[in-house]
Design a protein around this motif. Structure first.
Motif, PDB file in Angstrom:
ATOM      1  N   PHE A  20      30.045 -29.743 -12.364  1.00  0.00           N
ATOM      2  CA  PHE A  20      30.524 -30.963 -12.142  1.00  0.00           C
ATOM      3  C   PHE A  20      31.998 -30.989 -12.234  1.00  0.00           C
ATOM      4  O   PHE A  20      32.691 -30.215 -13.055  1.00  0.00           O
ATOM      5  N   CYS A  21      32.442 -31.864 -11.831  1.00  0.00           N
ATOM      6  CA  CYS A  21      34.223 -32.090 -12.128  1.00  0.00           C
ATOM      7  C   CYS A  21      34.361 -33.553 -12.706  1.00  0.00           C
ATOM      8  O   CYS A  21      33.768 -34.354 -12.073  1.00  0.00           O
ATOM      9  N   SER A  22      34.889 -33.644 -13.633  1.00  0.00           N
ATOM     10  CA  SER A  22      35.360 -34.969 -14.513  1.00  0.00           C
ATOM     11  C   SER A  22      36.392 -35.458 -13.708  1.00  0.00           C
ATOM     12  O   SER A  22      37.214 -35.039 -12.749  1.00  0.00           O
ATOM     13  N   ALA A  23      36.540 -37.062 -14.023  1.00  0.00           N
ATOM     14  CA  ALA A  23      37.642 -37.879 -13.423  1.00  0.00           C
ATOM     15  C   ALA A  23      39.044 -37.029 -13.866  1.00  0.00           C
ATOM     16  O   ALA A  23      40.057 -37.290 -12.939  1.00  0.00           O
ATOM     17  N   ALA A  24      39.078 -36.541 -14.928  1.00  0.00           N
ATOM     18  CA  ALA A  24      40.259 -35.746 -15.450  1.00  0.00           C
ATOM     19  C   ALA A  24      40.536 -34.568 -14.503  1.00  0.00           C
ATOM     20  O   ALA A  24      41.671 -33.791 -14.914  1.00  0.00           O
ATOM     21  N   GLY A  25      39.623 -34.286 -13.780  1.00  0.00           N
ATOM     22  CA  GLY A  25      39.975 -32.835 -13.054  1.00  0.00           C
ATOM     23  C   GLY A  25      39.311 -31.527 -13.855  1.00  0.00           C
ATOM     24  O   GLY A  25      39.642 -30.426 -13.459  1.00  0.00           O
ATOM     25  N   ARG A  26      38.699 -31.712 -14.871  1.00  0.00           N
ATOM     26  CA  ARG A  26      38.087 -30.507 -15.784  1.00  0.00           C
ATOM     27  C   ARG A  26      36.443 -30.273 -15.129  1.00  0.00           C
ATOM     28  O   ARG A  26      35.887 -31.092 -14.757  1.00  0.00           O
ATOM     29  N   PHE A  27      36.564 -28.977 -15.214  1.00  0.00           N
ATOM     30  CA  PHE A  27      35.055 -28.640 -14.573  1.00  0.00           C
ATOM     31  C   PHE A  27      34.191 -28.296 -15.766  1.00  0.00           C
ATOM     32  O   PHE A  27      34.513 -27.966 -16.741  1.00  0.00           O
ATOM     33  N   PHE A  28      32.916 -28.538 -15.556  1.00  0.00           N
ATOM     34  CA  PHE A  28      31.806 -28.126 -16.700  1.00  0.00           C
ATOM     35  C   PHE A  28      30.537 -27.973 -15.955  1.00  0.00           C
ATOM     36  O   PHE A  28      30.149 -28.365 -15.035  1.00  0.00           O
ATOM     37  N   ALA A  29      29.871 -26.885 -16.696  1.00  0.00           N
ATOM     38  CA  ALA A  29      28.497 -26.441 -16.041  1.00  0.00           C
ATOM     39  C   ALA A  29      27.489 -26.799 -17.107  1.00  0.00           C
ATOM     40  O   ALA A  29      27.753 -26.992 -18.165  1.00  0.00           O
ATOM     41  N   LYS A  30      26.543 -27.187 -16.575  1.00  0.00           N
ATOM     42  CA  LYS A  30      25.454 -27.727 -17.365  1.00  0.00           C
ATOM     43  C   LYS A  30      23.973 -27.088 -16.934  1.00  0.00           C
ATOM     44  O   LYS A  30      23.684 -27.001 -15.966  1.00  0.00           O
ATOM     45  N   THR A  31      23.255 -26.647 -18.204  1.00  0.00           N
ATOM     46  CA  THR A  31      21.848 -26.111 -17.933  1.00  0.00           C
ATOM     47  C   THR A  31      20.971 -26.538 -18.913  1.00  0.00           C
ATOM     48  O   THR A  31      21.129 -26.735 -20.024  1.00  0.00           O
ATOM     49  N   GLY A  43      35.685 -25.103 -18.092  1.00  0.00           N
ATOM     50  CA  GLY A  43      36.710 -24.368 -17.632  1.00  0.00           C
ATOM     51  C   GLY A  43      37.670 -24.874 -16.672  1.00  0.00           C
ATOM     52  O   GLY A  43      37.231 -26.228 -16.351  1.00  0.00           O
ATOM     53  N   PRO A  44      38.705 -24.256 -16.369  1.00  0.00           N
ATOM     54  CA  PRO A  44      39.833 -24.953 -15.678  1.00  0.00           C
ATOM     55  C   PRO A  44      39.521 -24.886 -14.051  1.00  0.00           C
ATOM     56  O   PRO A  44      40.309 -25.428 -13.393  1.00  0.00           O
ATOM     57  N   SER A  45      38.652 -24.117 -13.676  1.00  0.00           N
ATOM     58  CA  SER A  45      38.294 -23.978 -12.244  1.00  0.00           C
ATOM     59  C   SER A  45      36.941 -23.823 -12.158  1.00  0.00           C
ATOM     60  O   SER A  45      36.170 -23.334 -12.957  1.00  0.00           O
ATOM     61  N   LEU A  46      36.303 -24.066 -10.878  1.00  0.00           N
ATOM     62  CA  LEU A  46      34.732 -23.803 -10.559  1.00  0.00           C
ATOM     63  C   LEU A  46      34.374 -22.254 -10.799  1.00  0.00           C
ATOM     64  O   LEU A  46      33.564 -22.337 -11.625  1.00  0.00           O
ATOM     65  N   PRO A  47      35.129 -21.371 -10.367  1.00  0.00           N
ATOM     66  CA  PRO A  47      34.678 -20.078 -10.469  1.00  0.00           C
ATOM     67  C   PRO A  47      34.915 -19.604 -12.037  1.00  0.00           C
ATOM     68  O   PRO A  47      33.842 -18.749 -12.330  1.00  0.00           O
ATOM     69  N   GLU A  48      35.780 -19.956 -12.700  1.00  0.00           N
ATOM     70  CA  GLU A  48      35.939 -19.583 -13.889  1.00  0.00           C
ATOM     71  C   GLU A  48      34.768 -20.068 -14.775  1.00  0.00           C
ATOM     72  O   GLU A  48      34.184 -19.674 -15.802  1.00  0.00           O
ATOM     73  N   THR A  49      34.448 -21.585 -14.705  1.00  0.00           N
ATOM     74  CA  THR A  49      33.562 -22.040 -15.302  1.00  0.00           C
ATOM     75  C   THR A  49      32.143 -21.644 -14.990  1.00  0.00           C
ATOM     76  O   THR A  49      31.532 -21.367 -16.027  1.00  0.00           O
ATOM     77  N   LEU A  50      31.784 -21.154 -13.734  1.00  0.00           N
ATOM     78  CA  LEU A  50      30.614 -20.679 -13.407  1.00  0.00           C
ATOM     79  C   LEU A  50      30.474 -19.256 -14.214  1.00  0.00           C
ATOM     80  O   LEU A  50      29.501 -18.824 -14.771  1.00  0.00           O
ATOM     81  N   LYS A  51      31.474 -18.572 -14.118  1.00  0.00           N
ATOM     82  CA  LYS A  51      31.471 -17.158 -14.712  1.00  0.00           C
ATOM     83  C   LYS A  51      31.153 -17.123 -16.314  1.00  0.00           C
ATOM     84  O   LYS A  51      30.314 -16.372 -16.881  1.00  0.00           O
TER      85      LYS A  51
END
Length: 82
Positions: A20-31, A43-51
């Motif tokens: 997901f991307c927050s309103a502040a532009g921060r990315f987070f992954a959830k499982t 994380g700061p970007s989608l690819p880095e958060t996924l990794k």
């Protein structure tokens, strides 16, 4: 806002990863690892958060299995985690 969904197999179980991307532009992954048990990685970007999330998910699953074995609690049923 949900941006990405994928799956990762860990120890014979398939776990869903939602990013997901927050309103502040921060990315987070959830499982979801079980009932009321989630792992969240940011994380700061989608690819880095996924990794980061893919790297940490096996550790999270393994530590929960060790804890359950140590305390003699019920084992999580195997299967797909969504």
């Amino acid at each position: 806002m949900l941006l990405h969904s994928s799956e990762l197999e860990v120890n014979g179980e398939v776990f869903s990863i939602n990013i997901f991307c927050s309103a502040a532009g921060r990315f987070f992954a959830k499982t979801c690892l079980g009932e009321d048990d989630f792992i969240i990685t940011d994380g700061p970007s989608l690819p880095e958060t996924l990794k980061r999330h893919e790297d940490l998910l096996p550790l999270a699953v393994g530590t929960r299995e060790l804890t359950q074995n140590y305390f003699g609690g019920p084992r999580r049923p195997r299967g797909r985690r969504t």
